[in-house]
Design an enzyme around this catalytic site. Structure first.
Site, PDB file in Angstrom:
ATOM      1  N   GLU A 105       0.777  -1.230   0.000  1.00  0.00           N
ATOM      2  CA  GLU A 105       0.000   0.000   0.000  1.00  0.00           C
ATOM      3  C   GLU A 105       0.815   1.291   0.000  1.00  0.00           C
ATOM      4  O   GLU A 105       0.396   2.286  -0.575  1.00  0.00           O
ATOM      5  CB  GLU A 105      -0.943   0.006   1.219  1.00  0.00           C
ATOM      6  CG  GLU A 105      -2.018  -1.056   1.182  1.00  0.00           C
ATOM      7  CD  GLU A 105      -3.016  -0.826   0.060  1.00  0.00           C
ATOM      8  OE1 GLU A 105      -3.372   0.340  -0.209  1.00  0.00           O
ATOM      9  OE2 GLU A 105      -3.442  -1.827  -0.554  1.00  0.00           O
ATOM     10  N   SER A 487     -56.948 -12.910   2.809  1.00  0.00           N
ATOM     11  CA  SER A 487     -57.736 -14.086   3.168  1.00  0.00           C
ATOM     12  C   SER A 487     -57.110 -14.916   4.277  1.00  0.00           C
ATOM     13  O   SER A 487     -57.776 -15.783   4.847  1.00  0.00           O
ATOM     14  CB  SER A 487     -57.957 -14.963   1.931  1.00  0.00           C
ATOM     15  OG  SER A 487     -58.700 -14.255   0.957  1.00  0.00           O
TER      16      SER A 487
END
Length: 812
Positions: A105, A487
């Site tokens: 990095e 229902s």
């Protein structure tokens, strides 16, 4: 003569004077611009610097023991608290890990002041050479600034703040402290934050035990955590590892023999004790978050530091089966729905397949914008035709989609005259999914579903899935979504009627009717049966089997809306959400899936109201039990909710629904006689339900959109939700013996094949509910106040899912 001979000198002097004046003015102008720039920069700095975040939170590593959530069989499903990141002190992190990170990095980390200008120049040259973004120039300090405090939006303002915060961090902390922060907090894929957690996630070992080869692989992940981690893409992770090892050798961190040994080491991805590589053993995110919320209500923020261990009632295998059932059910619906088109389209230069670096750079950016969603994987289309779609996951992972069924799903995007929005072509960004033995192109679903199962004897939740993907949002539709049950609510209307003199043999009119706006005090109401088919008269049993709306409305009218409202509260429904109006007979009130499951448990357990519960017990960090659930048990007389005769008759009728009625698929596929259940579909198919149970297990499924809209005219509870329920129950009921009906309770008789209460024998029971005049049908038992909203819903209006705010997120 003299004047002529002196003229060139004069001209030369004049020219020199003019040039001098020009450069003087230019210098003054430049100085002025520089001064203005400096003033503006100083002003911007003066305004922005006080708004930079306080850095104290970055270095506050007070040791805390996290909150951990487990299943009933002791499988870890969640951790909450700072120690979730496995924080290590700087001197506890092995040197090989530090050198790998610096090599990958920021190799000049200890030389620069936060910005590596040499690195910036190197990245510019590399990017210009490749004509694409192949290198970045972010330093470790810049990544700390960005990842801790700033958003990921790409704006000049955010970049300016990032630079300022970078300088502030460098001015406040030592280099070792900055590197410490980075190594402990950086995200490394699969829920791992920090290299200690990543080592446990990917290699199943402590960070102190890793080899140079493993350290290099971990150090390669931050470049693109979702793509370079060894679980998501081992080949890419291995390639990145080779680069990092090469850098470690070139920078002197590894000798040549050490480098060669690391390159040859076989990397083994394995789980840490109690968890698989990449995360938890099962998908219990919704369960873990709900347990956190419940405990937060008792201990507040203390739960994140006191080392509590929460043991839920959920069974790990049940939970994973439920997760897969919900996911498969949603994907099945998505395949049936019209293909909406690719996620995006990017410019894909010709021949880029032959330049892996450039192709992978494009794919890396797309992966950041469109990350994988579980087993839905991001890809870019290289070519597309009606017979084959070729996509790239990476430059080394090229996949052909050739299955005819899979291509039919996206056929509207492959025809010559496809609309721009849906066209699949080179450069299209799509999601692919491995469906059995073939690949398919399928978009991340927009529809949602929820499932919950529980033991009716004591209410212990066995599994709970609150949506397709927890990472898309923590909203738990099992507990937080208030929806119309349709229902699926009818059995409670029928149950109320049994205690008012109706029987399964009562004849009920199924003819349609209309109420005018004047009669309702709002809009005209003309309720309809599904499919708009009607019959002159049906028995109450037949009406339930066929889920006839007209029958349910007339039953409720005969019993009385106020009585029904009072009665359904016995099952645990909220009175205010079930108003005493006739539309309630069609499920126009509001329930949550968990509430509906608790209500059906009353039928399953013999008539007792048993509140569902999730947490069995809690221990402190030493293992001492500090909380123990004391659930209500079916059989407790104080918990009796409805007459045992009502339970017996309703169980008989609901088993009939699951055998002969709208839920007949249950009996066809599971071949069991001890299952009762009911489908549910609301107006315009906004909600699809299935609620089913045996005497030992209740399960409820809901499917719909968070912002209510039609699932499609052909979508019903039996077609959309029942398959999810079946997938779960095939596992849950496998090997379980059937439970036959118990003896008929006292006071209940079976006469001519039907059941009658002793106080309502044939001749005294209600034999017929006919077709009354519209003037005889009060919507609310005498008035029309409060029905406008319900009628609006029934006539096409709808409201979004109701949400309850959970406690605050974990403070990271």
């Amino acid at each position: 003569m003299s004047s002529s001979t002196n003229s060139p000198k004069k001209n030369s002097a004049a020219t020199s004077s003019w040039i001098g004046r020009f450069f003087l003015k230019a210098a003054i102008f430049a100085a002025g611009l520089g001064l203005c720039g400096a003033l503006l920069g100083s002003l911007a700095l003066a305004l922005a610097w006080p708004n930079l975040p306080d850095l104290s939170a970055m270095i506050d590593y007070r040791p805390r023991v996290p909150l951990r959530i487990y299943t009933a069989d002791k499988v870890l499903i969640g951790e909450f608290g700072e120690e979730r990141r496995n924080v290590l002190r700087f001197n506890e992190i092995p040197d090989v890990m530090k050198s790998a990170i610096l090599s990958a990095e920021d190799d000049r980390f200890y030389q620069h002041g936060g910005i590596d200008w040499m690195g910036v120049a190197r990245a510019v040259v590399a990017n210009l050479t490749h004509m694409s973004k192949t290198q970045g120039a972010s330093t470790i300090t810049m990544q700390v600034a960005r990842n801790f405090y700033l958003s990921s939006e790409k704006t000049y303002t955010r970049k300016f703040y990032e630079l300022l915060l970078t300088f502030k961090i460098e001015a406040t902390l030592t280099k070792d402290q900055i590197l410490d922060l980075y190594m402990n907090q950086i995200y490394l894929g699969h829920r791992a934050y920090g290299f200690a957690a990543a080592s446990r996630t990917y290699f199943g070992k402590q960070l102190a035990e890793i080899t140079p080869a493993e350290a290099a692989m971990l150090a390669g992940i931050p470049k693109a955590p979702s793509r370079f981690n060894p679980i998501a893409n081992f080949d890419r992770a291995k390639s990145r590892q080779a680069y990092v090892l090469g850098r470690m050798r070139n920078l002197g961190y590894l000798t040549e023999p050490e480098y060669q040994q690391a390159m040859q080491q076989k990397i083994i991805i394995q789980s840490a004790p109690g968890t698989p590589a990449g995360g938890y053993a099962i998908h219990g995110d919704y369960v873990a978050e709900l347990a956190r919320q419940l405990l937060y209500g008792v201990y507040q923020d203390d739960i994140y530091s006191r080392g509590f261990n929460v043991y839920t009632t959920v069974q790990s295998k049940d939970q994973e089966v439920a997760y897969q059932a919900v996911r498969n059910g949603i994907l099945d619906y998505t395949r049936r729905a019209p293909y909406p088109g690719p996620e995006d389209t990017v410019d894909l230069p010709a021949g880029i397949e032959n330049t892996p670096v450039q192709l992978d750079a494009i794919l890396d950016e797309l992966q950041e914008k469109y990350p994988d969603n579980g087993d839905l994987l991001t890809a870019v289309v290289l070519s597309a035709s009606p017979t084959k779609i070729t996509v790239a996951r990476t430059s080394n992972e090229i996949i052909d989609v050739t299955d005819k069924g899979a291509l039919r799903i996206v056929a509207r995007g492959l025809v010559k005259n496809a609309k721009d929005k849906v066209r699949i072509e080179r450069g299209s960004v799509v999601y692919i999914h491995e469906n059995g033995d073939h690949w398919e192109v399928i978009n991340p679903p927009t529809v949602q579903a929820a499932f919950v199962s529980l033991r009716p004897q004591d209410g212990a939740i066995q599994s709970l899935v609150g949506g397709f993907d927890f990472e898309d949002g923590k909203f738990n539709r099992v507990t937080q979504a208030w929806r119309q049950p349709g229902s699926a609510f009818k059995p409670f209307i029928y149950a109320s009627s049994l205690e008012r003199g109706l029987t399964p043999a009562t004849q009920v009119s199924d003819e349609p009717f209309t109420l005018t706006a004047a009669q309702t005090g709002s809009k005209a109401w003309a309720p309809k049966n599904y499919g708009r088919t009607y019959e002159p008269m049906l028995t109450m049993r037949q009406g339930l089997y066929k889920s006839k709306n007209m029958v349910s409305i007339r039953i409720m009218q005969a019993v009385g809306p106020k009585y029904v409202q009072d009665y359904v509260t016995r099952f645990g429904f909220d009175r205010e959400r079930q108003p005493p109006v006739l539309p309630l007979a069609l499920g126009a009130g509001s329930v949550t899936p968990l509430q509906l499951a608790g209500a059906y448990a009353v039928f399953a357990n013999g008539g007792y109201r048993i509140p569902p519960y999730l947490i069995d017990h809690v221990t402190d960090s030493s293992g001492k039990v500090i909380m123990q659930a004391k659930p209500t048990i079916a059989g407790d007389a104080a918990a009796r909710a409805i007459d045992p005769r009502t339970v017996y008759v309703m169980n008989d009728m609901l088993r009939g629904v699951a055998t002969y009625g709208t839920g007949a698929r249950v009996h066809r596929e599971l071949k069991r006689d001890d299952i009762g259940g009911k489908t549910g579909t609301t107006n315009d198919s906004h909600d699809a339900w299935f609620a089913g149970f045996t005497p030992k297990l209740v399960g409820v499924v809901w499917m719909g959109y968070d912002q209510p809209r039609s699932l499609g005219s052909s979508e019903t509870g039996g077609g959309a939700s029942l398959p999810i329920w079946l997938d779960y129950m095939r596992y849950a009921l496998k090997g379980q013996p059937q439970t036959p009906p118990g003896p008929i309770p006292d006071g209940l008789s079976k006469i001519d094949g039907e059941f009658y209460f002793a106080e309502f024998p044939p001749g005294q029971a209600v034999a017929r509910v006919g077709l009354p005049s519209p003037n005889d049908i009060p919507l609310d038992g005498g008035g029309t106040d409060g029905i406008t909203d319900l009628l609006n819903r029934l006539t096409g209006g709808s409201s979004p899912t109701r949400r309850i705010q959970p406690p605050p997120d974990v403070p990271f």
